[in-house]
Motif scaffolding. Structure first.
Motif, PDB file in Angstrom:
ATOM      1  N   MET B  54       0.778  -1.135   0.134  1.00 24.05           N
ATOM      2  CA  MET B  54       0.086  -0.084  -0.160  1.00 24.05           C
ATOM      3  C   MET B  54       0.831   1.155   0.120  1.00 24.05           C
ATOM      4  O   MET B  54       0.433   2.291   0.098  1.00 24.05           O
ATOM      5  CB  MET B  54      -0.919   0.000   1.136  1.00 24.05           C
ATOM      6  CG  MET B  54      -2.005  -1.047   1.212  1.00 24.05           C
ATOM      7  SD  MET B  54      -3.170  -0.716   0.026  1.00 24.05           S
ATOM      8  CE  MET B  54      -4.467  -0.064   0.914  1.00 24.05           C
ATOM      9  N   GLN B  79       1.833  10.143  -6.327  1.00 24.53           N
ATOM     10  CA  GLN B  79       0.774  10.341  -5.246  1.00 24.53           C
ATOM     11  C   GLN B  79      -0.417   9.901  -5.482  1.00 24.53           C
ATOM     12  O   GLN B  79      -1.162   9.207  -4.967  1.00 24.53           O
ATOM     13  CB  GLN B  79       1.242  11.378  -4.663  1.00 24.53           C
ATOM     14  CG  GLN B  79       0.369  11.650  -3.233  1.00 24.53           C
ATOM     15  CD  GLN B  79       0.899  10.610  -2.033  1.00 24.53           C
ATOM     16  OE1 GLN B  79       2.107  10.115  -2.201  1.00 24.53           O
ATOM     17  NE2 GLN B  79       0.243  10.273  -1.090  1.00 24.53           N
ATOM     18  N   GLN B  83      -3.224   6.764  -4.467  1.00 29.99           N
ATOM     19  CA  GLN B  83      -4.565   7.027  -3.620  1.00 29.99           C
ATOM     20  C   GLN B  83      -5.609   6.503  -4.421  1.00 29.99           C
ATOM     21  O   GLN B  83      -6.443   5.919  -3.702  1.00 29.99           O
ATOM     22  CB  GLN B  83      -4.510   8.557  -3.749  1.00 29.99           C
ATOM     23  CG  GLN B  83      -3.771   9.348  -2.456  1.00 29.99           C
ATOM     24  CD  GLN B  83      -3.882  10.863  -2.686  1.00 29.99           C
ATOM     25  OE1 GLN B  83      -4.387  11.633  -3.246  1.00 29.99           O
ATOM     26  NE2 GLN B  83      -3.026  11.242  -1.840  1.00 29.99           N
ATOM     27  N   ARG B  86      -5.392   2.586  -3.497  1.00 30.38           N
ATOM     28  CA  ARG B  86      -5.683   2.599  -1.911  1.00 30.38           C
ATOM     29  C   ARG B  86      -7.022   2.675  -1.775  1.00 30.38           C
ATOM     30  O   ARG B  86      -7.804   3.490  -2.066  1.00 30.38           O
ATOM     31  CB  ARG B  86      -5.205   3.713  -1.094  1.00 30.38           C
ATOM     32  CG  ARG B  86      -3.477   3.464  -0.976  1.00 30.38           C
ATOM     33  CD  ARG B  86      -3.038   4.581  -0.118  1.00 30.38           C
ATOM     34  NE  ARG B  86      -1.533   4.866  -0.019  1.00 30.38           N
ATOM     35  CZ  ARG B  86      -0.847   5.824   0.167  1.00 30.38           C
ATOM     36  NH1 ARG B  86      -1.381   6.871   0.391  1.00 30.38           N
ATOM     37  NH2 ARG B  86       0.305   5.836   0.201  1.00 30.38           N
ATOM     38  N   GLY B  87      -7.304   1.442  -1.043  1.00 32.74           N
ATOM     39  CA  GLY B  87      -9.283   1.657  -0.584  1.00 32.74           C
ATOM     40  C   GLY B  87     -10.146   1.384  -1.882  1.00 32.74           C
ATOM     41  O   GLY B  87     -11.088   0.496  -1.580  1.00 32.74           O
ATOM     42  N   MET B  92      -7.291  -2.428   2.967  1.00 35.62           N
ATOM     43  CA  MET B  92      -6.490  -2.690   4.103  1.00 35.62           C
ATOM     44  C   MET B  92      -7.259  -2.906   5.304  1.00 35.62           C
ATOM     45  O   MET B  92      -8.063  -1.883   5.688  1.00 35.62           O
ATOM     46  CB  MET B  92      -5.301  -1.987   4.159  1.00 35.62           C
ATOM     47  CG  MET B  92      -4.269  -2.530   5.046  1.00 35.62           C
ATOM     48  SD  MET B  92      -2.747  -1.684   4.599  1.00 35.62           S
ATOM     49  CE  MET B  92      -1.643  -3.125   5.537  1.00 35.62           C
ATOM     50  N   GLU B 109     -19.251   7.286   9.855  1.00 38.20           N
ATOM     51  CA  GLU B 109     -18.864   8.313   8.909  1.00 38.20           C
ATOM     52  C   GLU B 109     -17.433   7.737   8.435  1.00 38.20           C
ATOM     53  O   GLU B 109     -17.196   8.080   7.303  1.00 38.20           O
ATOM     54  CB  GLU B 109     -18.462   9.659   9.774  1.00 38.20           C
ATOM     55  CG  GLU B 109     -17.744  10.661   9.185  1.00 38.20           C
ATOM     56  CD  GLU B 109     -18.507  10.993   7.776  1.00 38.20           C
ATOM     57  OE1 GLU B 109     -19.426  11.026   7.450  1.00 38.20           O
ATOM     58  OE2 GLU B 109     -17.235  11.318   6.878  1.00 38.20           O
ATOM     59  N   GLN B 110     -16.648   6.975   9.203  1.00 34.79           N
ATOM     60  CA  GLN B 110     -15.267   6.533   8.909  1.00 34.79           C
ATOM     61  C   GLN B 110     -15.519   5.413   7.755  1.00 34.79           C
ATOM     62  O   GLN B 110     -14.744   5.357   6.911  1.00 34.79           O
ATOM     63  CB  GLN B 110     -14.706   5.691   9.923  1.00 34.79           C
ATOM     64  CG  GLN B 110     -14.569   7.015  11.068  1.00 34.79           C
ATOM     65  CD  GLN B 110     -13.518   6.381  12.044  1.00 34.79           C
ATOM     66  OE1 GLN B 110     -12.631   5.896  12.058  1.00 34.79           O
ATOM     67  NE2 GLN B 110     -13.841   6.814  13.394  1.00 34.79           N
ATOM     68  N   VAL B 111     -16.967   4.970   7.646  1.00 39.90           N
ATOM     69  CA  VAL B 111     -16.972   4.073   6.634  1.00 39.90           C
ATOM     70  C   VAL B 111     -17.530   4.841   5.323  1.00 39.90           C
ATOM     71  O   VAL B 111     -17.073   4.466   4.116  1.00 39.90           O
ATOM     72  CB  VAL B 111     -17.960   2.935   6.977  1.00 39.90           C
ATOM     73  CG1 VAL B 111     -18.422   1.923   5.860  1.00 39.90           C
ATOM     74  CG2 VAL B 111     -17.522   2.111   8.094  1.00 39.90           C
ATOM     75  N   GLU B 113     -17.092   7.531   4.355  1.00 39.53           N
ATOM     76  CA  GLU B 113     -16.115   8.397   3.607  1.00 39.53           C
ATOM     77  C   GLU B 113     -15.421   7.730   2.221  1.00 39.53           C
ATOM     78  O   GLU B 113     -14.999   8.252   1.468  1.00 39.53           O
ATOM     79  CB  GLU B 113     -15.035   9.341   4.327  1.00 39.53           C
ATOM     80  CG  GLU B 113     -14.118   8.268   5.060  1.00 39.53           C
ATOM     81  CD  GLU B 113     -13.151   9.072   5.961  1.00 39.53           C
ATOM     82  OE1 GLU B 113     -13.144  10.435   5.864  1.00 39.53           O
ATOM     83  OE2 GLU B 113     -12.622   8.701   6.826  1.00 39.53           O
ATOM     84  N   VAL B 114     -15.527   6.460   2.507  1.00 40.19           N
ATOM     85  CA  VAL B 114     -14.756   5.686   1.549  1.00 40.19           C
ATOM     86  C   VAL B 114     -15.512   5.601   0.116  1.00 40.19           C
ATOM     87  O   VAL B 114     -14.942   5.820  -1.005  1.00 40.19           O
ATOM     88  CB  VAL B 114     -14.779   3.922   1.673  1.00 40.19           C
ATOM     89  CG1 VAL B 114     -13.806   3.438   0.839  1.00 40.19           C
ATOM     90  CG2 VAL B 114     -13.825   4.039   3.225  1.00 40.19           C
ATOM     91  N   ARG B 116     -17.657   8.154  -0.561  1.00 44.04           N
ATOM     92  CA  ARG B 116     -17.592   9.296  -1.061  1.00 44.04           C
ATOM     93  C   ARG B 116     -16.370   9.823  -1.734  1.00 44.04           C
ATOM     94  O   ARG B 116     -16.260  10.240  -2.866  1.00 44.04           O
ATOM     95  CB  ARG B 116     -17.568  10.547   0.065  1.00 44.04           C
ATOM     96  CG  ARG B 116     -19.123  10.425   0.757  1.00 44.04           C
ATOM     97  CD  ARG B 116     -19.223  11.660   1.489  1.00 44.04           C
ATOM     98  NE  ARG B 116     -18.193  12.131   2.314  1.00 44.04           N
ATOM     99  CZ  ARG B 116     -18.279  11.842   3.565  1.00 44.04           C
ATOM    100  NH1 ARG B 116     -19.274  11.161   4.097  1.00 44.04           N
ATOM    101  NH2 ARG B 116     -17.255  12.462   4.169  1.00 44.04           N
ATOM    102  N   CYS B 117     -15.171   9.139  -1.252  1.00 42.73           N
ATOM    103  CA  CYS B 117     -14.034   9.496  -1.705  1.00 42.73           C
ATOM    104  C   CYS B 117     -13.611   8.577  -3.053  1.00 42.73           C
ATOM    105  O   CYS B 117     -13.280   9.028  -4.142  1.00 42.73           O
ATOM    106  CB  CYS B 117     -12.925   8.936  -0.758  1.00 42.73           C
ATOM    107  SG  CYS B 117     -11.192   8.886  -1.564  1.00 42.73           S
ATOM    108  N   HIS B 118     -14.142   7.334  -3.155  1.00 41.48           N
ATOM    109  CA  HIS B 118     -13.768   6.668  -4.502  1.00 41.48           C
ATOM    110  C   HIS B 118     -14.938   6.456  -5.496  1.00 41.48           C
ATOM    111  O   HIS B 118     -14.830   6.304  -6.628  1.00 41.48           O
ATOM    112  CB  HIS B 118     -13.406   5.085  -4.182  1.00 41.48           C
ATOM    113  CG  HIS B 118     -11.901   5.071  -3.507  1.00 41.48           C
ATOM    114  ND1 HIS B 118     -11.015   5.398  -4.172  1.00 41.48           N
ATOM    115  CD2 HIS B 118     -11.718   4.825  -2.268  1.00 41.48           C
ATOM    116  CE1 HIS B 118      -9.852   5.391  -3.415  1.00 41.48           C
ATOM    117  NE2 HIS B 118     -10.271   5.200  -2.137  1.00 41.48           N
ATOM    118  N   ILE B 163     -14.722  -1.044   6.428  1.00 37.62           N
ATOM    119  CA  ILE B 163     -13.843  -0.077   5.644  1.00 37.62           C
ATOM    120  C   ILE B 163     -12.989  -0.493   4.571  1.00 37.62           C
ATOM    121  O   ILE B 163     -12.812  -0.058   3.538  1.00 37.62           O
ATOM    122  CB  ILE B 163     -12.743   0.620   6.870  1.00 37.62           C
ATOM    123  CG1 ILE B 163     -13.669   1.697   7.677  1.00 37.62           C
ATOM    124  CG2 ILE B 163     -11.823   1.475   6.265  1.00 37.62           C
ATOM    125  CD1 ILE B 163     -12.924   2.099   8.834  1.00 37.62           C
TER     126      ILE B 163
END
Lengths: 313, 321
Positions: B54, B79, B83, B86-87, B92, B109-111, B113-114, B116-118, B163
Motif C-alpha cells: 500500500m 501520489q 491514492q 488505496r481503498g 486494508m 462516517e469512517q465507513v 467516507e470511502v 464518497r472518496c472513491h 472500511i
C-alpha cells in the motif's frame, strides 16, 4: 452532554465559593486592624481613636466575621463591590471601565498567537527535520526567549520612535492595539506553534491516520478531517489557560504601554493598599478563570466524544 | 495474470546508526479469488510487507524491486495514482482496531467516507451504502452515529472490515485481524471475512501468526522468517504434521509449537532485522542444521509442484546421509 455541562457548572459554583471566602479572608489576613487601615486611607496618618471607632461601627466591622462575610456576599451577588478606599469611586464601575480594555488586548493577542501558531506548527510538522522546520523552530525559540518587557521596549523603539508609525502608549484605535498585542502574542504564538507541531507529529504517527491513508483519502482530507481535530486538543488546553491569565490583566505589558486594563488597576491598587479595589479585581480574575476553564472543558467535550460519554452519564 | 506480483522486494529502513532490513528478496504473487496466508513470528517483517504493497511506510524507507498490481509497478506510481488504488483496488485492515479507528469521528462516517472518496457518492448515498454494509458485517446500523470507544474489540474489527471492503477492492490485506479477540470472536470474524470476500470475489492477503486460522481459510501459505520468505506452497503442503517432512524446519517448528501438535517451543530468539545471521537466517535455531548452514545462504528451491523451500537440504535426495 447535558449532564456533563451541569456537572461542570456545579464545579464553577464551588470554585467561586472558594474564591469569595479567600478574597474576604485576605482582608483579615492583612497585617493590622481593618478599621485602622480604612481610616488611614480616608483621613491620613494622624488618626484619633474616635475616627477608627467611627469607621468600625459604620462599616460594621464589629459584627461577627461570618455575618460580615454574608453581608459582603450579599452585596457581591448584587454586583455591589463597594467603593474604593482611596478615590471613593464605585469599584464595579471602575472595573467595568477597565475590563473591556483588557478583554480587547487579551483576545487580540490570543487570536494573533493562534493564527500564527497553528498553521506554522502544522507546516513545521509536515516538513519535519527539513529546512522549513528548522527555520520556524529557531524563530519560535527566539519568540519564547524574548522577555515581554524587552520585546515591548524594542517594538516601541522601532515602530514608535524610529519609524514613527505606531503610538507607543495608551488605548484607542487599532493602531494602539498592535504593539501590545504583538508583544503578548509573540511568545504565545511560539509556544502554540511548538505544541501544535509536536501534537501534529504525534497524531500523524497514529494508526488511525494510516487507516485514513489506506482508504485512499487525499493528503488534505487526512490532515484536516482526521488529524487536525485530534491534534488541536492540547493546543486548546494551553490557549485556554493562557486566556485565563491574559484576562486577569498583564501587568508588565499594560504598564509598558500604559494600557488602562485590569492588570494595571490591580497593581496600582496594591501599591495604594486600596483593599476594596483589590478584592474586586481578585474576584473578577477568579471568575474569569473559572469561566474560561468551563468554556475550554465544553469545547473539549464537543471535539472529543470520549469526554462527552465516558462518565456513566 | 496474477493480481499482485512482488518480485525481489527489499524494504530497508535507514536510521542514524543502523539499517533495518525488514524485507529481503521477497517474491510473492496473489492470484484472483485467492487467499494467501503470510505467517511468521512477530517482528519477521509481515506487517511491513503488507504496508509496502500500500506504500504506507515511513519516509526513511528504501524500496527496491517491484510490486506489480495488474502489471503496474506500485513503487513507480505518483501520489495521486497510489491514492486511487488505496481503498478502491486494494483494501486494508490494519492490525489493532482499537488504535486504527479515529476516536473523534463517528464509525458510520469512517465507513461512508470511502464511498464518497472513491465512488463519488453524495453524503446521503454514502450513508445509505454504509448502512447496508453495517448490516452485512453484523452491526446494527442504528449504531453508526456512535464513536469507536463505545464499541467492543470485535465490533471495532467489524468496522475495520467494513472500511476495508467498502469499495469492493480486488485485494484485501488483512493484518492480524484476529489479534486480541477471544476464541469464539476470532472464528466469528474469520468466518465473516471469508464469507464476504468469497461473495465479492475479493482476493486476500491474510497476515497472521495464527496458523490454525491460516490453515482454515488460505489457499496458499507463505512463511516468513527474518525478512525473507522461507517457504511457500499450497496450504496442505505447508501444514504437514510429521517431523522431517518436506517442509522447512522453521515452518515445521511453527506447526509443532501449536498446542494441538505438541506445543513444542522453538529454541532461541528471533534475530534482529538490523543484524541478520549469516548463511541461512534460521540456522542458529535450527535443530537440523549442518556445517555449511552458517555459511551458505540458501535460495528458494521448488521441491514439489508449486512448493518452494529456502533450505539447503530439504527435498535433496541425500537428505539423511
Amino acid at each position: 452532554m447535558y449532564a456533563y455541562i451541569v456537572k461542570r457548572l456545579a464545579l464553577v459554583f464551588l470554585v467561586m465559593s472558594g474564591v469569595t471566602v479567600i478574597t474576604f479572608g485576605a482582608m483579615y489576613l492583612a497585617p493590622g486592624d481593618p478599621a485602622e487601615i480604612i481610616a488611614t486611607a480616608r483621613y491620613g496618618q494622624d488618626l484619633t481613636p474616635g475616627q477608627i471607632e467611627w469607621v468600625r461601627s459604620t462599616e460594621h466591622l464589629d459584627d461577627p466575621v461570618y455575618i460580615q462575610y454574608l453581608t459582603w456576599l450579599n452585596h457581591i451577588i448584587r454586583l455591589d463591590l463597594g467603593r474604593s478606599l482611596i478615590t471613593f469611586d464605585d469599584v464595579a464601575e471602575e472595573i467595568a471601565v477597565r475590563f473591556p480594555t483588557t478583554l480587547t488586548l487579551a483576545l487580540a493577542s490570543l487570536i494573533l498567537s493562534l493564527c500564527i501558531g497553528i498553521p506554522v506548527g502544522i507546516i513545521s510538522a509536515l516538513h519535519k527535520n527539513a529546512f522549513l522546520d528548522y527555520t520556524t523552530t529557531s524563530i519560535a525559540l527566539l519568540g519564547v526567549s524574548m522577555p515581554n518587557f524587552w520585546l515591548g521596549l524594542i517594538l516601541i523603539w522601532f515602530f514608535s520612535l524610529y519609524l514613527r508609525v505606531l503610538p507607543s502608549f495608551g488605548s484607542g484605535g487599532i493602531s494602539h492595539l498592535i504593539l501590545p498585542a504583538v508583544t503578548l502574542g509573540a511568545s504565545m504564538a511560539a509556544i502554540t506553534m511548538r505544541l501544535m507541531r509536536s501534537s501534529m507529529l504525534d497524531v500523524m504517527g497514529q494508526e488511525y491516520i494510516a487507516t485514513a491513508r489506506a482508504k485512499g483519502l487525499d493528503k488534505r482530507t487526512v490532515l484536516f478531517r482526521h488529524a487536525l481535530k485530534n491534534a488541536l486538543l492540547p493546543v486548546i488546553t494551553f490557549s485556554g489557560l493562557q486566556l485565563g491569565f491574559l484576562l486577569g490583566g498583564t501587568v508588565i505589558v499594560e504598564t509598558i504601554f500604559a494600557w488602562p486594563g485590569i492588570g494595571k488597576l490591580l497593581v496600582d491598587s496594591i501599591y495604594a493598599r486600596d483593599y476594596s479595589m483589590i478584592q474586586g479585581c481578585v474576584l473578577l480574575i477568579g471568575l474569569l478563570f473559572a469561566i474560561t476553564n468551563l468554556a475550554i472543558d465544553l469545547l473539549y467535550a464537543s471535539i472529543d466524544p470520549r469526554i462527552r460519554y465516558d462518565r456513566h452519564d | 495474470m496474477a493480481l499482485i506480483e512482488i518480485k525481489n522486494l527489499n524494504v530497508h529502513f535507514y536510521s542514524r546508526n543502523d539499517i533495518v532490513k525488514a524485507n529481503n528478496g521477497v517474491d510473492l504473487s496473489i492470484g484472483e479469488n485467492e487467499i494467501v496466508g503470510l505467517i511468521g513470528e512477530t517482528g519477521c517483517g509481515k506487517t511491513i510487507l503488507g504496508r509496502a504493497i500500500m506504500r504506507l511506510l515511513s519516509p526513511n524507507v528504501s524500496l527496491e524491486g517491484s510490486i506489480l498490481y495488474l502489471g503496474r509497478n506500485i513503487l513507480d506510481l505518483t501520489q495521486q495514482e497510489i491514492q486511487a488504488i488505496r481503498g478502491r483496488e486494494i483494501g486494508m485492515i490494519l492490525q489493532n482496531p482499537a488504535a486504527s479507528l479515529n476516536p473523534v469521528l463517528p464509525v458510520g462516517e469512517q465507513v461512508a467516507e470511502v464511498f464518497r472518496c472513491h465512488l463519488g457518492n453524495s453524503v446521503a448515498e454514502a450513508e445509505q451504502k454504509a448502512k447496508g454494509l453495517f448490516e452485512q458485517v453484523g452491526i446494527d446500523p442504528a449504531r453508526m452515529k456512535e464513536y469507536p470507544h463505545q464499541f467492543s474489540g470485535g465490533m471495532k474489527q467489524r468496522v475495520m472490515i467494513a472500511i476495508g471492503l467498502a469499495a469492493t477492492p480486488k485485494l484485501l490485506i488483512a493484518d492480524e485481524p484476529t489479534k486480541g479477540l477471544d476464541k469464539e470472536r476470532k472464528w466469528q470474524i474469520i468466518t465473516l471475512m471469508s464469507d464476504l470476500i468469497r461473495k465479492r470475489s475479493v482476493s486476500m492477503l491474510l497476515i497472521t501468526h495464527d496458523l490454525e486460522i491460516a490453515e482454515a481459510i488460505c489457499d496458499r501459505i507463505a512463511v516468513m522468517y527474518a525478512g525473507e520468505i522461507i517457504e511457500i506452497g499450497r496450504t496442505a503442503d505447508i501444514m504437514q504434521r510429521t517431523l522431517h517432512s518436506t517442509t522447512h524446519p522453521y515452518a515445521n517448528a511453527l506447526i509443532h509449537a501449536l498446542p494441538k501438535y505438541g506445543m513444542m517451543p522453538i529454541p532461541g530468539e528471533i534475530p534482529s532485522l538490523s543484524s541478520l545471521p549469516s548463511g541461512c537466517r534460521f540456522h542458529p535455531r535450527c535443530a537440523e542444521r549442518r556445517e555449511d548452514c552458517s555459511q551458505v545462504h540458501p535460495e528458494m528451491r521448488e521441491i514439489q509442484d508449486n512448493h518452494l523451500v529456502r533450505c539447503l537440504y530439504r527435498g535433496v535426495s541425500n537428505e539423511h546421509p
